[in-house]
Enzyme design. Structure first.
Site, PDB file in Angstrom:
ATOM      1  N   GLU A  79       8.856  -7.308   0.868  1.00 25.42           N
ATOM      2  CA  GLU A  79       8.190  -8.532   0.403  1.00 25.42           C
ATOM      3  C   GLU A  79       9.100  -9.359  -0.504  1.00 25.42           C
ATOM      4  OE1 GLU A  79       4.328  -7.470  -1.135  1.00 25.42           O
ATOM      5  OE2 GLU A  79       3.672  -6.763   0.833  1.00 25.42           O
ATOM      6  N   GLU A  88       3.825  -2.270   6.539  1.00 25.94           N
ATOM      7  CA  GLU A  88       2.917  -1.785   5.486  1.00 25.94           C
ATOM      8  C   GLU A  88       1.510  -2.173   5.917  1.00 25.94           C
ATOM      9  OE1 GLU A  88       4.544  -2.407   1.492  1.00 25.94           O
ATOM     10  OE2 GLU A  88       2.482  -2.646   0.805  1.00 25.94           O
TER      11      GLU A  88
HETATM   12  C1  GAL Z   1       2.212  -4.556  -1.172  1.00 27.69           C
HETATM   13  C2  GAL Z   1       3.481  -4.041  -1.829  1.00 27.69           C
HETATM   14  C3  GAL Z   1       3.323  -2.623  -2.320  1.00 27.69           C
HETATM   15  C4  GAL Z   1       2.039  -2.490  -3.075  1.00 27.69           C
HETATM   16  C5  GAL Z   1       0.905  -2.877  -2.168  1.00 27.69           C
HETATM   17  C6  GAL Z   1      -0.463  -2.694  -2.761  1.00 27.69           C
HETATM   18  O1  GAL Z   1       2.169  -5.924  -1.109  1.00 27.69           O
HETATM   19  O2  GAL Z   1       4.537  -4.082  -0.917  1.00 27.69           O
HETATM   20  O3  GAL Z   1       4.404  -2.287  -3.143  1.00 27.69           O
HETATM   21  O4  GAL Z   1       2.093  -3.306  -4.181  1.00 27.69           O
HETATM   22  O5  GAL Z   1       1.043  -4.235  -1.839  1.00 27.69           O
HETATM   23  O6  GAL Z   1      -1.456  -3.146  -1.879  1.00 27.69           O
END
Ligand code: GAL
Length: 828
Positions: free
Chosen positions: A426, A502
């Site tokens: 991100e 993710e």
């Molecule tokens: C994402 C991020 C992670 C964590 C996650 C929580 O955007 O890459 O590190 O913060 O959100 O939902």
């Protein structure tokens, strides 16, 4: 001479080596001091490395209290985020020192750090020998100029600054330190690698590249490939050129391929030899100058529009989880048994890949992934130039990024488990031309160092990343969340596929069930959100429901991801956020105190499975059936007659539920419904004490199994179940850990699901108490004191072996109930 050499080297003895390579892990007898320690009053204590100086606490919101707006979450206004980096005392300076011995005659010495938090500055005998900025990376220092025969003093100074992390980073020398002694002319292991070039018709072509430092004339390298049973399957000789770089291509017939299901490992043996001619005596002998070995696997990785992700030419969808680097109550100090427990638990769920979010993995973890069979996306950065937190890695990026990527790839490229490199998570620059340029640059650097693996990164702003071309330049375009944008994204991707780098970020607390059951993004707890409800946070309990219906405003439920994974061939897999809860980032309770660890885990911080574990297992584990029922069935009088939905997580399509023998209906999964495609739900069940029973049926309508949950009676016993990496005993090596799950149950063994009794622990014999954790994100009890409350009836006690073989006894006492129970753990 060839024959003589071959015989000598195969016996792995050869003519005596003058100063044989020697690798020593510097684990014991470190002195540690926190703060500024150059005064006489400084307190130094003896510790072992890996070490995390902050994990004992105490927890306090004052540590790294961040008043910030978390931009990635869409926040515009700064608010107080108390548990964001774990509410543990990791900030400040830490100093380590110890002596080590250099035996007579060594010509080259290197120290290899697998990671030290943070900004490690290393001195030898008072001379500054090296420094590394990033606390997550492995680095090595040539200490040859500073050493002497006999005792040498090693000092490591560390510094952690506030607002440098979005989670608990840990503090100290939290990964192993190795001293590598070699002759001056030696094989450089960081420049040595084995790559599988191709696998065709039962033949694999592999390339071995190696580098000899300070090569001498007339040197040769003898390469041997050794199979799992110790048999040499292939050998080769290569002359060492004057520049020291050599490569050799070797054909392996009938190779045993590495996969998560068959993690077959070979050993590569390298012997650097030289002919030694004694002209006066008229004889020639062969001297082995250096010898070393490494483990590797034969396998290929590829990605394409036609095949998606392929391992050894076979398409598979990645069933992955993201993992943070901490080990819950052990903090960040790595430990082999704890890592094995993590990986095995994930494998039993059917998971086949991990993403080391958002930083470099440890070597220990990669060795385990190689040998247990777990694919890995090895990540590097959470930010580049634009800081996600004030003092984060952005401070170092310009100067250090290339060196960090270089070390990541050089140290890790021989691990067959690694299937792709990730250059970022991100990254805020994803919408800019500069961001696209950096992507190209870092990806190219990975390719130069390792042409065999694709490169990815996780993007969270699809439109921006697609507009700037940031997404299109990646080997593997990875998207974090926002599955509803996948179809738009794919239209603009020349790659023809995408990865859920993710996914989910579903939140839950083990044992907690909230009524009425409501699908929610929890934005009512966030003061920056339009849906903020101040009374919600005031009356909150700091827990999330295990009906698995809560997520974040940017994320979704597991079921939402699976629709895309199942229906779209161009989605090549996912990495769920996260396999385990981790310290820090207590979303949705970022603004709530006390709360100091995450709720995202499929397992809790103690490593105990939450209900969600069984949901993923029912979908991912194709070898074993899953029949899991929730919630528990021990509610107080107020719930009698109240609507208490029952869910079944199973791979079977159909089931019938009974409450005290009365059918609640036979239902089947329904592909048209968001929550009924992968779960079986009975939403109109009214609670009455007794039992719930589910009976499941296979696709042909045959009865396939059942599961029963009963209302618990009075608390009657403490049940102790030990998990050990070796099965039923610990290694008497001072490192091995037993994880003992303690459950309070009734006389029949049914869990008392609301028990929160204070327990105490006593360890005697050949071990010591290491830590305890109950998985409650709001608990401020120390992990390292031998007492803790049960959380929903359970907790995990961790016991460490000593170096003496014998037996360990762990005694657990519940004073309030006048109960105690002991367990014996043999060590050998
Ligand atoms: C994402 C991020 C992670 C964590 C996650 C929580 O955007 O890459 O590190 O913060 O959100 O939902």
């Amino acid at each position: 001479m060839r024959i003589k050499l071959l015989v000598l080297t195969m016996a792995v003895a050869a003519t005596a080596i003058a100063q044989p390579r020697c690798e020593i892990t510097l684990s014991d007898n470190w002195q540690f001091c926190k703060g500024s320690c150059d005064n006489d009053g400084a307190v130094w204590k003896t510790v072992s490395v890996p070490h995390d100086w902050a994990i004992s606490g105490p927890f306090d919101k004052k540590w790294d209290l961040q008043t910030v707006a978390i931009e990635q979450n869409g926040e515009k206004q700064a608010t107080e985020k108390s548990g964001r980096s774990g509410a543990l005392p990791w900030i400040g300076e830490g100093h380590y020192r110890r002596t080590f011995q250099i035996p007579e005659g060594y010509e080259h010495a290197e120290l290899v750090f697998d990671g030290a938090m943070a900004e490690p500055s290393v001195s030898i005998n008072g001379h500054k020998a090296g420094y590394w900025a990033y606390g997550y990376n492995a680095f090595r220092i040539d200490i040859t100029p500073y050493i002497k025969t006999g005792d040498n003093l090693l000092e490591v100074d560390l510094k952690n600054v506030e607002e440098s992390s979005r989670w608990y980073p840990g503090a100290g020398i939290y990964r192993p330190v190795k001293l590598v002694l070699t002759p001056k002319s030696h094989i450089d292991m960081w420049q040595t690698c084995v790559q599988t070039l191709s696998i065709q018709e039962n033949k694999a072509l592999i390339r071995v590249s190696a580098k000899v430092e300070n090569p001498l004339e007339e040197q040769e390298i003898f390469i041997s490939l050794i199979d799992r049973d110790g048999q040499i399957v292939k050998t080769n000789w290569v002359k060492v050129p004057a520049h020291g770089d050599l490569t050799s291509t070797i054909e392996v017939e009938e190779p045993s391929l590495w996969t998560p299901e068959t993690p077959y490992l070979y050993t590569l043996g390298l012997s650097l030899v030289r002919e030694d001619v004694d002209e006066a005596a008229g004889i020639a002998d062969v001297v082995t100058i250096d010898e070393t070995r490494l483990r590797f696997g034969i396998r290929t990785v590829s990605v394409s529009e036609e095949g998606g992700f392929q391992l050894n030419g076979v398409t598979r969808k990645i069933k992955g989880v993201c993992l943070h680097h901490d080990l819950g109550p052990l903090g960040t100090a790595i430990n082999k048994s704890a890592l094995i427990r993590q990986i095995k638990t994930m494998k039993e769920m059917g998971c086949d890949a991990i993403r080391t979010s958002h930083n470099m993995p440890s070597q220990m973890q990669m060795d385990i992934c190689d040998s247990l069979g777990m694919m890995v996306m090895a990540e590097s950065f959470d930010m580049w130039l634009y800081p996600k937190c004030k003092n984060g890695y952005a401070r170092f990026f310009n100067e250090w990024a290339d060196r960090d990527i270089t070390n990541l790839v050089l140290v890790n490229r021989n691990h067959p488990s690694i299937i792709m490199w990730s250059i970022g998570n991100e990254i805020p620059e994803q919408g800019s031309e500069k961001g696209r340029e950096i992507s190209c640059h870092l990806q190219e650097l990975c390719h130069q160092l390792d042409p065999t693996r694709p490169v990815t990164q996780g993007m969270d702003r699809a439109e921006e990343a697609l507009k700037s071309g940031f997404a299109q330049v990646m080997d593997v375009p990875g998207f974090n969340y926002r599955v509803h944008k996948y179809s738009k994204n794919i239209e603009q991707l020349p790659q023809g596929f995408l990865l859920g780098s993710e996914t989910a970020s579903t939140v839950s607390s083990r044992g907690v069930y909230k009524f009425p059951v409501e699908i929610t993004d929890n934005s009512r707890y966030a003061s920056w959100a339009p849906t903020y409800d101040p009374t919600a946070i005031q009356t909150a309990d700091g827990q999330c429901s295990s009906y698995d219906v809560e997520y974040c405003s940017w994320s979704n439920l597991p079921d939402d991801d699976w629709v895309w994974q199942d229906d779209k061939p161009w989605v090549i897999g996912e990495f769920v956020w996260t396999g385990y809860d981790y310290l820090g980032e207590p979303t949705p309770y970022d603004e709530y105190w006390p709360s100091r660890s995450s709720y995202f885990g499929i397992c809790d911080l103690a490593g105990l499975p939450k209900d969600r574990y069984w949901l993923y297992r029912s979908k991912w584990n194709k070898d074993e059936h899953t029949i899991h029922l929730l919630p528990h069935w021990t509610w107080d009088k107020k719930r009698r007659g109240e609507m208490t939905p029952v869910y079944c997580y199973t791979d079977y399509p159909t089931a019938e539920l009974f409450v005290n023998g009365k059918s609640q209906g036979k239902i089947s999964k329904n592909p048209a419904s968001r929550l009924d495609r992968y779960r079986l739900r009975w939403n109109d069940v009214r609670y009455e004490p007794g039992e719930i029973k589910v009976v499941v049926y296979d696709g042909q309508g045959n009865l396939a199994g059942e599961r029963i949950i009963r209302t618990a009676g009075k608390p009657a016993k403490l049940q102790l179940d030990a998990w050990m990496a070796e099965g039923h005993l610990l290694k008497a090596d001072g490192d091995d850990l037993a994880f003992v799950t303690v459950s309070l149950t009734d006389a029949q063994g049914t869990l008392i699901p609301d028990a929160s009794d204070q327990l105490t622990f006593e360890v005697s014999g050949a071990g010591s108490f290491e830590a305890v954790c109950n998985g409650d994100a709001t608990s401020l009890e120390s992990f390292t004191q031998p007492t803790m409350k049960l959380f929903h009836g359970q907790l995990v006690v961790i016991v460490r072996s000593t170096k003496e073989a014998g037996a360990i006894t762990l005694k657990v006492t519940d004073e309030h109930l006048n109960l105690s129970q002991a367990i014996d753990i043999p060590t050998r």
